[in-house]
Design an enzyme around this catalytic site. Structure first.
Site, PDB file in Angstrom:
ATOM      1  N   ASP A 190       0.853  -1.197   0.000  1.00 36.00           N
ATOM      2  CA  ASP A 190       0.000   0.000   0.000  1.00 36.00           C
ATOM      3  C   ASP A 190       0.888   1.246   0.000  1.00 36.00           C
ATOM      4  O   ASP A 190       1.440   1.614   1.040  1.00 36.00           O
ATOM      5  CB  ASP A 190      -0.897  -0.014   1.251  1.00 36.00           C
ATOM      6  CG  ASP A 190      -1.817   1.194   1.292  1.00 36.00           C
ATOM      7  OD1 ASP A 190      -2.841   1.167   0.586  1.00 36.00           O
ATOM      8  OD2 ASP A 190      -1.512   2.180   2.002  1.00 36.00           O
ATOM      9  N   TYR A 241       3.518   9.789   0.907  1.00 36.46           N
ATOM     10  CA  TYR A 241       4.388   9.158   1.908  1.00 36.46           C
ATOM     11  C   TYR A 241       5.862   9.494   1.653  1.00 36.46           C
ATOM     12  O   TYR A 241       6.724   9.223   2.496  1.00 36.46           O
ATOM     13  CB  TYR A 241       4.185   7.635   1.956  1.00 36.46           C
ATOM     14  CG  TYR A 241       2.770   7.202   2.307  1.00 36.46           C
ATOM     15  CD1 TYR A 241       1.871   8.090   2.910  1.00 36.46           C
ATOM     16  CD2 TYR A 241       2.318   5.919   2.035  1.00 36.46           C
ATOM     17  CE1 TYR A 241       0.573   7.701   3.205  1.00 36.46           C
ATOM     18  CE2 TYR A 241       1.015   5.521   2.342  1.00 36.46           C
ATOM     19  CZ  TYR A 241       0.156   6.421   2.915  1.00 36.46           C
ATOM     20  OH  TYR A 241      -1.132   6.026   3.217  1.00 36.46           O
ATOM     21  N   LYS A 277      -1.768   6.274  -4.457  1.00 38.40           N
ATOM     22  CA  LYS A 277      -2.902   7.187  -4.170  1.00 38.40           C
ATOM     23  C   LYS A 277      -2.604   8.582  -4.707  1.00 38.40           C
ATOM     24  O   LYS A 277      -1.461   9.065  -4.624  1.00 38.40           O
ATOM     25  CB  LYS A 277      -3.141   7.270  -2.666  1.00 38.40           C
ATOM     26  CG  LYS A 277      -3.212   5.926  -1.966  1.00 38.40           C
ATOM     27  CD  LYS A 277      -3.615   6.039  -0.513  1.00 38.40           C
ATOM     28  CE  LYS A 277      -3.446   4.710   0.198  1.00 38.40           C
ATOM     29  NZ  LYS A 277      -2.114   4.501   0.788  1.00 38.40           N
ATOM     30  N   HIS A 314      -6.927   9.723  -2.375  1.00 37.31           N
ATOM     31  CA  HIS A 314      -6.486   9.528  -0.987  1.00 37.31           C
ATOM     32  C   HIS A 314      -7.499  10.087   0.027  1.00 37.31           C
ATOM     33  O   HIS A 314      -7.798   9.454   1.044  1.00 37.31           O
ATOM     34  CB  HIS A 314      -5.112  10.195  -0.813  1.00 37.31           C
ATOM     35  CG  HIS A 314      -4.283   9.606   0.269  1.00 37.31           C
ATOM     36  ND1 HIS A 314      -2.920   9.520   0.192  1.00 37.31           N
ATOM     37  CD2 HIS A 314      -4.604   9.084   1.466  1.00 37.31           C
ATOM     38  CE1 HIS A 314      -2.440   8.964   1.288  1.00 37.31           C
ATOM     39  NE2 HIS A 314      -3.446   8.692   2.091  1.00 37.31           N
TER      40      HIS A 314
HETATM   41  N1  NAP Z   1      -5.729   5.826   3.230  1.00 35.59           N
HETATM   42  C1  NAP Z   1      -5.311   6.534   4.244  1.00 35.59           C
HETATM   43  O1  NAP Z   1      -5.685   7.717   4.421  1.00 35.59           O
HETATM   44  C2  NAP Z   1      -4.372   5.939   5.248  1.00 35.59           C
HETATM   45  C3  NAP Z   1      -4.270   6.526   6.520  1.00 35.59           C
HETATM   46  C4  NAP Z   1      -3.397   5.964   7.428  1.00 35.59           C
HETATM   47  C5  NAP Z   1      -2.668   4.822   7.082  1.00 35.59           C
HETATM   48  N2  NAP Z   1      -2.779   4.286   5.822  1.00 35.59           N
HETATM   49  C6  NAP Z   1      -2.007   3.060   5.432  1.00 35.59           C
HETATM   50  O2  NAP Z   1      -2.178   2.097   6.433  1.00 35.59           O
HETATM   51  C7  NAP Z   1      -0.900   1.624   6.887  1.00 35.59           C
HETATM   52  C8  NAP Z   1      -0.988   1.150   8.321  1.00 35.59           C
HETATM   53  O3  NAP Z   1      -1.393   2.175   9.206  1.00 35.59           O
HETATM   54  P1  NAP Z   1      -0.473   2.669  10.407  1.00 35.59           P
HETATM   55  O4  NAP Z   1       0.933   2.488  10.033  1.00 35.59           O
HETATM   56  O5  NAP Z   1      -0.923   4.028  10.782  1.00 35.59           O
HETATM   57  O6  NAP Z   1      -0.914   1.746  11.627  1.00 35.59           O
HETATM   58  P2  NAP Z   1      -0.727   0.218  12.079  1.00 35.59           P
HETATM   59  O7  NAP Z   1      -0.368  -0.644  10.930  1.00 35.59           O
HETATM   60  O8  NAP Z   1      -1.932  -0.108  12.874  1.00 35.59           O
HETATM   61  O9  NAP Z   1       0.475   0.315  13.113  1.00 35.59           O
HETATM   62  C9  NAP Z   1       1.817   0.344  12.715  1.00 35.59           C
HETATM   63  C10 NAP Z   1       2.682   0.333  13.970  1.00 35.59           C
HETATM   64  O10 NAP Z   1       2.494  -0.913  14.657  1.00 35.59           O
HETATM   65  C11 NAP Z   1       3.751  -1.523  14.934  1.00 35.59           C
HETATM   66  N3  NAP Z   1       3.563  -2.977  14.649  1.00 35.59           N
HETATM   67  C12 NAP Z   1       3.314  -3.545  13.449  1.00 35.59           C
HETATM   68  N4  NAP Z   1       3.180  -4.872  13.574  1.00 35.59           N
HETATM   69  C13 NAP Z   1       3.368  -5.169  14.872  1.00 35.59           C
HETATM   70  C14 NAP Z   1       3.368  -6.379  15.608  1.00 35.59           C
HETATM   71  N5  NAP Z   1       3.128  -7.565  15.015  1.00 35.59           N
HETATM   72  N6  NAP Z   1       3.599  -6.310  16.935  1.00 35.59           N
HETATM   73  C15 NAP Z   1       3.841  -5.120  17.551  1.00 35.59           C
HETATM   74  N7  NAP Z   1       3.849  -3.927  16.906  1.00 35.59           N
HETATM   75  C16 NAP Z   1       3.617  -3.953  15.565  1.00 35.59           C
HETATM   76  C17 NAP Z   1       4.746  -0.905  13.979  1.00 35.59           C
HETATM   77  O11 NAP Z   1       6.004  -0.779  14.578  1.00 35.59           O
HETATM   78  P3  NAP Z   1       7.295  -1.592  13.995  1.00 35.59           P
HETATM   79  O12 NAP Z   1       7.671  -0.929  12.698  1.00 35.59           O
HETATM   80  O13 NAP Z   1       8.306  -1.405  15.073  1.00 35.59           O
HETATM   81  O14 NAP Z   1       6.872  -3.024  13.817  1.00 35.59           O
HETATM   82  C18 NAP Z   1       4.156   0.500  13.726  1.00 35.59           C
HETATM   83  O15 NAP Z   1       4.634   1.427  14.673  1.00 35.59           O
HETATM   84  C19 NAP Z   1       0.016   2.831   6.637  1.00 35.59           C
HETATM   85  O16 NAP Z   1       1.375   2.478   6.628  1.00 35.59           O
HETATM   86  C20 NAP Z   1      -0.502   3.302   5.292  1.00 35.59           C
HETATM   87  O17 NAP Z   1       0.031   2.485   4.246  1.00 35.59           O
HETATM   88  C21 NAP Z   1      -3.644   4.809   4.918  1.00 35.59           C
END
Ligand code: NAP
Length: 344
Positions: free
Chosen positions: A62, A67, A95, A128
């Site tokens: 994604d 980004y 996006k 987006h």
């Molecule tokens: N469309 C949109 O507007 C939008 C908005 C927000 C996000 N997104 C997309 O969604 C993706 C994910 O969202 P997000 O990054 O905000 O939140 P998330 O995936 O819920 O959380 C990521 C965090 O969780 C930690 N983590 C991941 N796997 C883990 C595990 N198995 N155990 C413990 N900790 C873990 C990671 O740290 P480590 O790196 O240390 O593992 C990171 O700090 C984004 O990267 C982006 O691609 C899209």
């Protein structure tokens, strides 16, 4: 109870990862790697995680121009393809950022992402946000773009027509929406020639959005869930004192304890069992492997799913305050909480 103890093997066979079948019959892997390094992970670290994740068995990524790391990730895709994985085995999303909604900007923005990502086509291209309002990287929550406007359906559809044109040009296979609401989607579904194949939205056990989830599924749109773990690394501007963490919820912690896994594993299993496609971010090899293993694991039981359905707290983490268009508003105004599009 840690992820490392689950990692008996260093990879998952991509054939063991469930697939979502889109309305045109295409298959999308039911988990993708998020690539938003927030404000604290470098583009090189994310690009390295993309390489490692592909070796671990991820086939869905994604991405987004905003980004700020598509050029670095493009080098990883090139290496992945040179390493023998075929392009048609990958699912790559990008996006259109908010400052590129103008009709003249859509095709060039998509071509820029393709050039950066070193690809001939995208599997999925999303608008987006439904607003053309944008903010400088790293800004605080009170920042507003000059000339910020509310959702204007006619403007969105002008952008959408260009998105449809990208499919006609063969630059993208599918188009979709992100950060939409039911009233906005109703209008888009009424007026689109090519309907959105997916809607990307925040989804985790403390923010289950059952109405929007059921609405998109009923309309043949696949829900992709961001922040599936509760985004512990999200920027300061997206934090408020009322936020809760799904990985600390006693129900999630107890199911994880019984299964001897990390609570994050249960968040991913819940998402895949429910039918959405989580896109967890991680640059930690143990964590991204564990997340992929969670997606390929047996589904949670009906009883566990019932218990998790009961812990929804309607706790939106990505509130989007920076996209508001006038003084005196609250972030709820972005999300049409009264059931109709918030008046200008
Ligand atoms: N469309 C949109 O507007 C939008 C908005 C927000 C996000 N997104 C997309 O969604 C993706 C994910 O969202 P997000 O990054 O905000 O939140 P998330 O995936 O819920 O959380 C990521 C965090 O969780 C930690 N983590 C991941 N796997 C883990 C595990 N198995 N155990 C413990 N900790 C873990 C990671 O740290 P480590 O790196 O240390 O593992 C990171 O700090 C984004 O990267 C982006 O691609 C899209």
């Amino acid at each position: 109870m840690n992820n490392a103890s689950q990692a008996h093997s260093s990879s998952v066979d991509p054939r063991d990862v469930p697939k979502r079948i889109l309305s045109d019959g295409s298959a999308m892997p039911a988990i993708g790697l998020g690539t938003f390094g927030s404000d604290h992970v470098t583009p090189a670290q994310v690009a390295n995680a993309v390489l490692g994740a592909a070796a671990a068995g991820y086939r869905h990524f994604d991405c987004a121009s905003v980004y700020g790391n598509e050029a670095e990730i493009g080098a990883s895709f090139q290496a992945i393809l040179q390493g023998g994985i075929r392009r048609d085995q990958l699912w790559i999303t990008s996006k259109l950022w908010n400052d590129k909604h103008r009709e003249d900007d859509v095709v060039s923005s998509c071509r820029k992402s393709l050039a950066d990502l070193r690809l001939d086509y995208l599997d999925l291209y999303l608008v987006h946000w439904p607003f053309p309002n944008f903010h400088p990287p790293g800004c605080d929550v009170t920042s507003r773009s000059a000339g910020a406007v509310p959702y204007i359906h006619e403007s969105y559809m002008r952008t959408w027509r260009k998105m449809e044109g990208l499919v006609d040009l063969g630059l993208v296979r599918h188009i979709g929406t992100s950060n939409m609401t039911i009233p906005k989607l109703k209008l888009v579904l009424r007026d689109a020639r090519i309907k959105p194949a997916v809607n990307e939205m925040e989804l985790h056990p403390h923010f289950q959005q059952p109405e929007l989830f059921n609405y998109v599924v009923a309309n043949g749109i696949q829900p992709i869930g961001y922040c599936p773990i509760g985004s512990p690394g999200r920027p300061e501007r997206d934090r408020t004192p009322d936020d809760t963490a799904p990985t600390e919820d006693p129900v999630i912690v107890e199911i994880a304890r019984r299964r001897s896994v990390h609570p994050a594993f249960i968040c991913i299993q819940w998402a895949v069992t429910r039918g959405q496609t989580p896109i967890p971010f991680s640059v930690n090899p143990h964590n991204y492997l564990a997340n992929l293993q969670a997606a390929a694991a047996e589904p949670l039981t009906a009883d566990e799913m019932r218990q998790i359905a009961a812990i929804d707290r309607n706790c939106r983490l990505i509130k989007g305050q920076v996209f508001l268009w006038k003084d005196g508003q609250t972030w709820e105004d972005l999300w049409d909480v009264a059931g109709e599009i918030t008046p200008p």
